[in-house]
Write a protein that holds these residues in place. Structure first.
Motif, PDB file in Angstrom:
ATOM      1  N   GLN A 108       0.788  -1.229   0.000  1.00  0.00           N
ATOM      2  CA  GLN A 108       0.000   0.000   0.000  1.00  0.00           C
ATOM      3  C   GLN A 108       0.821   1.281   0.000  1.00  0.00           C
ATOM      4  OE1 GLN A 108      -3.324   0.081   2.737  1.00  0.00           O
ATOM      5  NE2 GLN A 108      -3.739  -2.087   2.484  1.00  0.00           N
ATOM      6  N   MET A 109       2.114   1.180   0.343  1.00  0.00           N
ATOM      7  CA  MET A 109       2.930   2.395   0.367  1.00  0.00           C
ATOM      8  C   MET A 109       4.104   2.296  -0.602  1.00  0.00           C
ATOM      9  SD  MET A 109       3.400   5.483   1.479  1.00  0.00           S
ATOM     10  CE  MET A 109       2.527   5.805   3.021  1.00  0.00           C
ATOM     11  N   VAL A 110       5.026   1.364  -0.364  1.00  0.00           N
ATOM     12  CA  VAL A 110       6.253   1.333  -1.167  1.00  0.00           C
ATOM     13  C   VAL A 110       5.956   1.091  -2.639  1.00  0.00           C
ATOM     14  CG1 VAL A 110       8.486   0.219  -1.514  1.00  0.00           C
ATOM     15  CG2 VAL A 110       7.614   0.566   0.806  1.00  0.00           C
ATOM     16  N   ILE A 115       7.594   3.315  -5.807  1.00  0.00           N
ATOM     17  CA  ILE A 115       8.145   2.624  -6.968  1.00  0.00           C
ATOM     18  C   ILE A 115       7.375   2.987  -8.232  1.00  0.00           C
ATOM     19  CG2 ILE A 115       8.544   0.360  -8.036  1.00  0.00           C
ATOM     20  CD1 ILE A 115       9.126  -0.743  -5.248  1.00  0.00           C
ATOM     21  N   SER A 116       6.064   2.854  -8.200  1.00  0.00           N
ATOM     22  CA  SER A 116       5.263   3.041  -9.419  1.00  0.00           C
ATOM     23  C   SER A 116       4.963   4.499  -9.737  1.00  0.00           C
ATOM     24  CB  SER A 116       3.946   2.265  -9.299  1.00  0.00           C
ATOM     25  OG  SER A 116       4.193   0.887  -9.160  1.00  0.00           O
ATOM     26  N   ARG A 125      13.146   9.659  -4.432  1.00  0.00           N
ATOM     27  CA  ARG A 125      12.138   8.811  -3.791  1.00  0.00           C
ATOM     28  C   ARG A 125      12.793   7.837  -2.817  1.00  0.00           C
ATOM     29  NH1 ARG A 125      10.349   8.200  -9.182  1.00  0.00           N
ATOM     30  NH2 ARG A 125      10.576   5.914  -9.094  1.00  0.00           N
ATOM     31  N   TRP A 126      13.968   7.317  -3.176  1.00  0.00           N
ATOM     32  CA  TRP A 126      14.686   6.404  -2.286  1.00  0.00           C
ATOM     33  C   TRP A 126      15.063   7.092  -0.976  1.00  0.00           C
ATOM     34  CZ3 TRP A 126      15.564   1.626  -1.084  1.00  0.00           C
ATOM     35  CH2 TRP A 126      16.721   1.233  -0.398  1.00  0.00           C
ATOM     36  N   VAL A 127      15.572   8.317  -1.078  1.00  0.00           N
ATOM     37  CA  VAL A 127      15.928   9.060   0.128  1.00  0.00           C
ATOM     38  C   VAL A 127      14.682   9.346   0.958  1.00  0.00           C
ATOM     39  CG1 VAL A 127      16.909  11.211   1.017  1.00  0.00           C
ATOM     40  CG2 VAL A 127      17.979  10.070  -0.942  1.00  0.00           C
ATOM     41  N   MET A 128      13.602   9.748   0.302  1.00  0.00           N
ATOM     42  CA  MET A 128      12.378  10.086   1.029  1.00  0.00           C
ATOM     43  C   MET A 128      11.733   8.866   1.675  1.00  0.00           C
ATOM     44  SD  MET A 128      12.107  13.276   1.147  1.00  0.00           S
ATOM     45  CE  MET A 128      13.903  13.381   1.073  1.00  0.00           C
ATOM     46  N   LEU A 129      11.920   7.705   1.091  1.00  0.00           N
ATOM     47  CA  LEU A 129      11.431   6.490   1.738  1.00  0.00           C
ATOM     48  C   LEU A 129      12.114   6.309   3.091  1.00  0.00           C
ATOM     49  CD1 LEU A 129       9.817   3.881   1.827  1.00  0.00           C
ATOM     50  CD2 LEU A 129      11.602   2.796   0.440  1.00  0.00           C
ATOM     51  N   LEU A 189      19.550   7.195  12.615  1.00  0.00           N
ATOM     52  CA  LEU A 189      20.170   8.106  11.643  1.00  0.00           C
ATOM     53  C   LEU A 189      21.540   7.592  11.214  1.00  0.00           C
ATOM     54  CD1 LEU A 189      19.298  11.673  12.976  1.00  0.00           C
ATOM     55  CD2 LEU A 189      18.176  10.382  11.162  1.00  0.00           C
ATOM     56  N   ASP A 190      22.283   7.020  12.136  1.00  0.00           N
ATOM     57  CA  ASP A 190      23.605   6.483  11.801  1.00  0.00           C
ATOM     58  C   ASP A 190      23.491   5.324  10.810  1.00  0.00           C
ATOM     59  OD1 ASP A 190      25.499   7.697  14.196  1.00  0.00           O
ATOM     60  OD2 ASP A 190      23.457   7.293  14.844  1.00  0.00           O
ATOM     61  N   ILE A 191      22.449   4.509  10.949  1.00  0.00           N
ATOM     62  CA  ILE A 191      22.267   3.351  10.074  1.00  0.00           C
ATOM     63  C   ILE A 191      21.656   3.764   8.747  1.00  0.00           C
ATOM     64  CG2 ILE A 191      20.976   1.190   9.815  1.00  0.00           C
ATOM     65  CD1 ILE A 191      21.280   0.860  12.895  1.00  0.00           C
ATOM     66  N   PHE A 192      20.664   4.651   8.790  1.00  0.00           N
ATOM     67  CA  PHE A 192      19.952   5.020   7.562  1.00  0.00           C
ATOM     68  C   PHE A 192      20.741   6.001   6.703  1.00  0.00           C
ATOM     69  CE2 PHE A 192      15.145   4.063   8.009  1.00  0.00           C
ATOM     70  CZ  PHE A 192      15.436   2.734   8.275  1.00  0.00           C
ATOM     71  N   GLY A 193      21.590   6.826   7.328  1.00  0.00           N
ATOM     72  CA  GLY A 193      22.342   7.807   6.549  1.00  0.00           C
ATOM     73  C   GLY A 193      23.101   7.189   5.390  1.00  0.00           C
ATOM     74  N   PRO A 194      23.989   6.215   5.641  1.00  0.00           N
ATOM     75  CA  PRO A 194      24.724   5.599   4.532  1.00  0.00           C
ATOM     76  C   PRO A 194      23.819   4.913   3.515  1.00  0.00           C
ATOM     77  CG  PRO A 194      25.783   5.117   6.628  1.00  0.00           C
ATOM     78  CD  PRO A 194      24.473   5.762   6.956  1.00  0.00           C
ATOM     79  N   ARG A 195      22.742   4.312   3.978  1.00  0.00           N
ATOM     80  CA  ARG A 195      21.825   3.643   3.037  1.00  0.00           C
ATOM     81  C   ARG A 195      21.183   4.644   2.088  1.00  0.00           C
ATOM     82  NH1 ARG A 195      18.236  -0.385   6.908  1.00  0.00           N
ATOM     83  NH2 ARG A 195      19.976  -1.436   7.954  1.00  0.00           N
ATOM     84  N   ALA A 196      20.866   5.816   2.612  1.00  0.00           N
ATOM     85  CA  ALA A 196      20.215   6.839   1.795  1.00  0.00           C
ATOM     86  C   ALA A 196      21.211   7.736   1.079  1.00  0.00           C
ATOM     87  CB  ALA A 196      19.305   7.693   2.680  1.00  0.00           C
ATOM     88  N   GLY A 197      22.500   7.544   1.329  1.00  0.00           N
ATOM     89  CA  GLY A 197      23.502   8.394   0.706  1.00  0.00           C
ATOM     90  C   GLY A 197      23.556   9.780   1.313  1.00  0.00           C
TER      91      GLY A 197
END
Length: 253
Positions: A108-110, A115-116, A125-129, A189-197
């Motif tokens: 219902q969200m992603v 994606i679509s 969109r990746w960062v905002m996710l 934030l430490d974990i998500f920062g690198p994932r989101a660039g």
């Protein structure tokens, strides 16, 4: 997918959910540590280096089948219908709730909105996710009752899943629990920062700026849409945890 804190917040609500039978709620309270660990265990795949399909039973790159992910888990691992004891049953119930939440979040969200829908570049969109997950995470962390970290770290898995080794579960348990223990701090934030660039400081600056948040996220993904999705996530988690606990046969080994 929702962070451990969001999953723990839902698990906490389930402890008082009237839809569960009294004996089911009693089981979850009695084996609280196991239930809390089950509610975050699927994401221990990060510690295990396992693909998403190995612990969530679908991949982002594939269309989700009509079969619910937790049903796929049970089909592939039928022994989970016969947990060893109360702690094992509570753990699997938490795991079912986790997969049910993630299923609705994906459906219902992603899928339809990150994606679509072509409302920004794929990278944006990746960062905002990640940003919307952090918003949920920081809100939900504030609702987690004192003592949940101690309860979580008390859980002692004993071959509770055929697909996640106990050492990986325990490392993940400790990583999540230490953030909730006295003196701990959130590592989101430490974990998500690198994932989101992005750096944690970049994410913090964005999250703390309502104007930027509107322009970057909320004008495209409304707070009302988030509320509707989270309501559906909770309802689905409740119904599937009830379904599992109503059908499982606890045995003693």
């Amino acid at each position: 997918m929702p962070t451990p804190f969001s999953h723990l917040a839902v698990a906490q609500r389930l402890l008082e959910e009237p839809t569960l039978a009294a004996n089911q709620r009693s089981l979850l309270h009695r084996e609280l540590g196991a239930f809390l660990l089950g509610s975050v265990a699927a994401d221990a795949r990060i510690e295990a280096g396992a693909p998403r399909a190995a612990t969530h039973f679908y991949e982002y790159s594939q269309s989700m089948a009509d079969e619910m992910p937790w049903e796929a888990m049970m089909r592939l691992n039928p022994s989970l219908w016969m947990p060893y004891d109360d702690a094992h049953a509570a753990f699997v119930a938490g795991y079912v709730g986790h997969l049910a939440m993630d299923e609705i979040w994906s459906r219902q969200m992603v899928g339809p909105h990150f994606i679509s829908r072509d409302w920004a570049t794929q990278q944006h969109r990746w960062v905002m996710l990640h940003v919307i997950l952090i918003v949920m995470d920081e809100r939900d962390l504030q609702t987690i009752a004192a003592g949940r970290g101690e309860a979580l770290i008390s859980a002692c898995p004993r071959a509770w899943t055929p697909f996640l080794p106990d050492p990986d579960l325990m490392r993940w348990r400790d990583l999540v629990a230490k953030q909730l223990l006295p003196g701990g701090r959130s590592l989101t934030l430490d974990i998500f920062g690198p994932r989101a660039g992005r750096t944690p400081a970049d994410l913090r600056a964005l999250l703390d700026d309502p104007g930027r948040m509107h322009d970057a996220l909320w004008q495209y993904i409304s707070r009302d849409l988030l509320t509707v999705t989270e309501t559906a996530m909770y309802a689905h988690a409740v119904s599937q945890v009830v379904a599992y606990l109503s059908q499982a046969t606890i045995r003693v080994r």
